[in-house]
Design a protein around this motif. Structure first.
Motif, PDB file in Angstrom:
ATOM      1  N   GLU A  76      50.202 -53.971 -44.068  1.00 57.05           N
ATOM      2  CA  GLU A  76      50.055 -53.851 -45.516  1.00 57.05           C
ATOM      3  C   GLU A  76      49.960 -52.377 -45.905  1.00 57.05           C
ATOM      4  OE1 GLU A  76      47.587 -57.613 -47.120  1.00 57.05           O
ATOM      5  OE2 GLU A  76      46.614 -56.537 -45.484  1.00 57.05           O
ATOM      6  N   GLU A 251      54.816 -63.382 -41.596  1.00 55.88           N
ATOM      7  CA  GLU A 251      54.332 -63.402 -42.974  1.00 55.88           C
ATOM      8  C   GLU A 251      52.814 -63.250 -43.051  1.00 55.88           C
ATOM      9  OE1 GLU A 251      56.447 -63.352 -45.538  1.00 55.88           O
ATOM     10  OE2 GLU A 251      57.992 -63.301 -43.982  1.00 55.88           O
ATOM     11  N   ARG A 253      48.950 -61.494 -42.167  1.00 56.45           N
ATOM     12  CA  ARG A 253      48.391 -60.159 -41.986  1.00 56.45           C
ATOM     13  C   ARG A 253      48.617 -59.732 -40.542  1.00 56.45           C
ATOM     14  NH1 ARG A 253      44.107 -62.580 -45.050  1.00 56.45           N
ATOM     15  NH2 ARG A 253      42.964 -62.911 -43.099  1.00 56.45           N
ATOM     16  N   LEU A 254      48.820 -58.439 -40.338  1.00 57.54           N
ATOM     17  CA  LEU A 254      49.240 -57.965 -39.022  1.00 57.54           C
ATOM     18  C   LEU A 254      48.287 -58.358 -37.893  1.00 57.54           C
ATOM     19  CD1 LEU A 254      51.298 -56.432 -37.340  1.00 57.54           C
ATOM     20  CD2 LEU A 254      50.078 -54.315 -37.898  1.00 57.54           C
ATOM     21  N   SER A 257      48.845 -61.963 -37.168  1.00 53.47           N
ATOM     22  CA  SER A 257      50.195 -62.152 -36.655  1.00 53.47           C
ATOM     23  C   SER A 257      50.266 -61.856 -35.159  1.00 53.47           C
ATOM     24  CB  SER A 257      51.165 -61.244 -37.417  1.00 53.47           C
ATOM     25  OG  SER A 257      52.471 -61.345 -36.892  1.00 53.47           O
ATOM     26  N   SER A 314      47.858 -64.899 -45.017  1.00 56.40           N
ATOM     27  CA  SER A 314      49.030 -64.090 -45.357  1.00 56.40           C
ATOM     28  C   SER A 314      48.623 -62.727 -45.902  1.00 56.40           C
ATOM     29  CB  SER A 314      49.885 -64.820 -46.394  1.00 56.40           C
ATOM     30  OG  SER A 314      50.287 -66.082 -45.906  1.00 56.40           O
ATOM     31  N   ARG A 315      49.584 -61.818 -45.959  1.00 57.77           N
ATOM     32  CA  ARG A 315      49.321 -60.486 -46.500  1.00 57.77           C
ATOM     33  C   ARG A 315      48.926 -60.567 -47.967  1.00 57.77           C
ATOM     34  NH1 ARG A 315      53.641 -59.509 -42.993  1.00 57.77           N
ATOM     35  NH2 ARG A 315      55.245 -59.893 -44.555  1.00 57.77           N
ATOM     36  N   ARG A 316      47.933 -59.762 -48.332  1.00 57.73           N
ATOM     37  CA  ARG A 316      47.521 -59.683 -49.737  1.00 57.73           C
ATOM     38  C   ARG A 316      48.305 -58.604 -50.475  1.00 57.73           C
ATOM     39  NH1 ARG A 316      42.476 -60.062 -46.987  1.00 57.73           N
ATOM     40  NH2 ARG A 316      41.451 -62.080 -47.301  1.00 57.73           N
ATOM     41  N   LYS A 317      48.724 -57.590 -49.733  1.00 57.16           N
ATOM     42  CA  LYS A 317      49.540 -56.510 -50.290  1.00 57.16           C
ATOM     43  C   LYS A 317      50.853 -56.463 -49.519  1.00 57.16           C
ATOM     44  CE  LYS A 317      46.490 -53.226 -49.528  1.00 57.16           C
ATOM     45  NZ  LYS A 317      45.265 -53.905 -49.079  1.00 57.16           N
ATOM     46  N   ALA A 319      53.975 -55.294 -47.256  1.00 54.84           N
ATOM     47  CA  ALA A 319      54.254 -54.380 -46.150  1.00 54.84           C
ATOM     48  C   ALA A 319      55.612 -53.733 -46.406  1.00 54.84           C
ATOM     49  CB  ALA A 319      54.273 -55.141 -44.830  1.00 54.84           C
ATOM     50  N   ASP A 322      58.432 -56.159 -46.358  1.00 52.59           N
ATOM     51  CA  ASP A 322      58.638 -56.946 -47.577  1.00 52.59           C
ATOM     52  C   ASP A 322      59.506 -56.195 -48.576  1.00 52.59           C
ATOM     53  OD1 ASP A 322      56.878 -59.069 -46.719  1.00 52.59           O
ATOM     54  OD2 ASP A 322      55.201 -57.738 -47.186  1.00 52.59           O
TER      55      ASP A 322
END
Length: 331
Positions: A76, A251, A253-254, A257, A314-317, A319, A322
């Motif tokens: 992110e 998809e 958060r790292l 993931s 999932s990511r909040r912001k 990357a 994306d």
């Protein structure tokens, strides 16, 4: 090491002293780049291609650099870096960054300066990389500059090809993987670095290399389609299942993931690692997490994946992946 290339890389980053660049030790960054360059040069002098060297444990700094860049694609984007990303990405990227929506942009002069530094960096890398043959690049600093430039050109093409391949499940469903992309990227970069005409006139070498890599990726996929006609439907379905799982994991958060990819290694046809070893190998994703915290993330992540995607970590912001994926879709 002659600082011309390392300085160009550093100068392409956000301005020193700004909130965007806070916490970045530029001296340490230069030292790290020098160690990576030394190993890249060592590999090339041994006759080892960069596509092989970046996964060869004899070149620990090179392996870490290669892996870290991949993970950085899925990290992110910190709020402090979003103005810089918005500047070099343009209006379309800026609108996709939550911290930038409705915010006043930086001045046109500053934006032009930052974009110009990146453009000059691309050109400088190509000029230096064309002399990357250790037998012809000169002694000492000149060799290191050439080796680092060659590596950065390779990584630039490789990262763009990863974005293309990851934007759907098609390539992985055909049996393609990250190492396949490494090989394709290196083959195209190596071939085009040997093409003198590429540096003439107004030709921009990096976009040409990315385009050539994209065509090679498509050819590779077509060859895989033909090869898979000879295997059973069960094998093809296994590849499709693994591709869908990998896409779903990207998809998240790292940290989740990386941890869940390891936890589900059996389904992906890979060997599972001890999480402490994984943490050492993937510091961009897992640095600073305790063993207990990692175990908890795996446990919660497993439960979440059994539910609807809305429950996934999932990511909040966004990357960088994306943003680049969205840009490719709109091209």
């Amino acid at each position: 090491m002659d600082p011309s290339i390392t300085s160009a890389v550093v100068q392409a980053l956000p301005e020193t002293g700004s909130t965007m660049a806070s916490g970045v030790d530029l001296a340490e960054l230069r030292d790290d780049l020098e160690q990576v360059a030394l190993e890249a040069l060592d590999a090339r002098m041994r006759g080892i291609s960069l596509a092989e060297a970046v996964t060869d444990e004899r070149f620990a700094n090179l392996v870490a650099f290669h892996s870290g860049l991949r993970d950085a694609l899925l990290l992110e984007i910190p709020k402090e870096l979003q103005p810089w990303v918005a500047t070099i990405g343009g209006d379309e990227v800026s609108e996709r960054l939550p911290a930038r929506r409705g915010a006043k942009g930086i001045s046109e002069a500053v934006a032009a300066e930052q974009i110009g530094r990146l453009a000059h960096l691309q050109d400088d890398l190509f000029v230096q990389a064309q002399g990357a043959d250790p037998a012809s690049a000169g002694d000492g600093p000149a060799q290191l500059q050439a080796a680092l430039s060659e590596l950065l050109m390779f990584e630039s093409v490789r990262l763009r090809l990863l974005v293309t391949a990851w934007s759907s499940t098609e390539f992985e469903a055909l049996g393609g993987d990250d190492q396949s992309i490494d090989a394709i990227a290196w083959a195209e970069v190596e071939a085009l670095l040997a093409e003198p005409a590429l540096g003439e006139g107004d030709i921009r070498p990096l976009p040409v290399m990315v385009a050539a890599g994209s065509l090679a990726l498509a050819r590779d996929a077509a060859e895989r389609v033909e090869a898979l006609r000879l295997v059973s439907e069960d094998e093809r379905e296994t590849l499709r299942m693994r591709a869908r799982l990998r896409a779903a994991l990207r998809e998240l958060r790292l940290p989740e993931s990386v941890l869940l990819e390891n936890a589900l290694a059996g389904l992906l046809g890979e060997d599972r690692m001890e999480v402490t070893d994984l943490q050492e190998q993937r510091p961009v994703a897992l640095d600073g997490l305790s063993r207990q915290a990692m175990d908890q993330r795996v446990s919660r992540g497993r439960r979440a994946l059994s539910k609807s995607p809305e429950s996934w970590p999932s990511r909040r912001k966004p990357a960088l992946f994306d943003l680049l994926r969205a840009a490719e879709i709109h091209e």
